[in-house]
Design an enzyme around this catalytic site. Sequence first.
Site, PDB file in Angstrom:
ATOM      1  N   TYR A 160      33.137  38.496  27.127  1.00 20.82           N
ATOM      2  CA  TYR A 160      34.317  38.652  27.971  1.00 20.82           C
ATOM      3  C   TYR A 160      34.344  40.046  28.596  1.00 20.82           C
ATOM      4  CZ  TYR A 160      39.162  38.958  29.482  1.00 20.82           C
ATOM      5  OH  TYR A 160      40.297  39.141  30.236  1.00 20.82           O
TER       6      TYR A 160
ATOM      7  N   GLN B 151      38.351  36.491  36.135  1.00 22.30           N
ATOM      8  CA  GLN B 151      37.853  36.047  34.834  1.00 22.30           C
ATOM      9  C   GLN B 151      38.791  35.034  34.191  1.00 22.30           C
ATOM     10  OE1 GLN B 151      34.982  36.781  33.218  1.00 22.30           O
ATOM     11  NE2 GLN B 151      35.581  35.432  31.555  1.00 22.30           N
ATOM     12  N   GLU B 152      40.060  35.349  34.206  1.00 23.94           N
ATOM     13  CA  GLU B 152      41.031  34.549  33.466  1.00 23.94           C
ATOM     14  C   GLU B 152      41.322  33.194  34.108  1.00 23.94           C
ATOM     15  OE1 GLU B 152      42.382  34.927  30.538  1.00 23.94           O
ATOM     16  OE2 GLU B 152      41.530  36.886  30.112  1.00 23.94           O
ATOM     17  N   SER B 153      41.521  33.168  35.415  1.00 19.46           N
ATOM     18  CA  SER B 153      41.994  31.931  36.045  1.00 19.46           C
ATOM     19  C   SER B 153      41.213  31.517  37.279  1.00 19.46           C
ATOM     20  CB  SER B 153      43.463  32.092  36.440  1.00 19.46           C
ATOM     21  OG  SER B 153      43.580  33.050  37.490  1.00 19.46           O
TER      22      SER B 153
END
Length: 169
Positions: free
Chosen positions: A142, A55-57
């Site tokens: 998210y 999700q983040e990167s």
Amino acid sequence: MKRLFVGLILCVSFSLPAGAARIPEAGHDEVVYYANAYAEHYGIPRELVHAVITQESGWNPRAVSPKGAMGLMQLMPATAADYGVRNPFDISDNISGGVQYLASLIKQFNGDYRLVLAAYYRGSRPLLRRGLRYSDADVYAYVASVRRLYLAEVALHNTSSNLVSGGDQ
């Protein structure tokens, strides 16, 4: 713990972020190694760590967000400093700090993974000010997206385990 996480967030709906990979690309063995090692060390499901990294990167150790979050787990500079991360672009350093942060949030929010993920995304102070509630559509999206990624990781690992063991589990 995996079942608890799934049970806690089954009611959340979500969609994948644009361009997010479900699993790391070939050549990311080092990232997977550290993600799994730190997850085990801090007692967090590896599938959760994988989902957060995705999700983040998107498994890019050089990722930088428009707000200044850096590395695989997209640590903000203050968070990185709080967890002893000297080089946020170093794979081991970044994952160590990110997983420590997740572990502290799990403790702070008594294992409520919905709140843990909301706090990872937005910070714990806004949640605490609102009496452990969040209403921001971005936060819901998210949490829901990480949930989907987590469930995909669980399914992937369960399928792999079944293939290796001949499906007797």
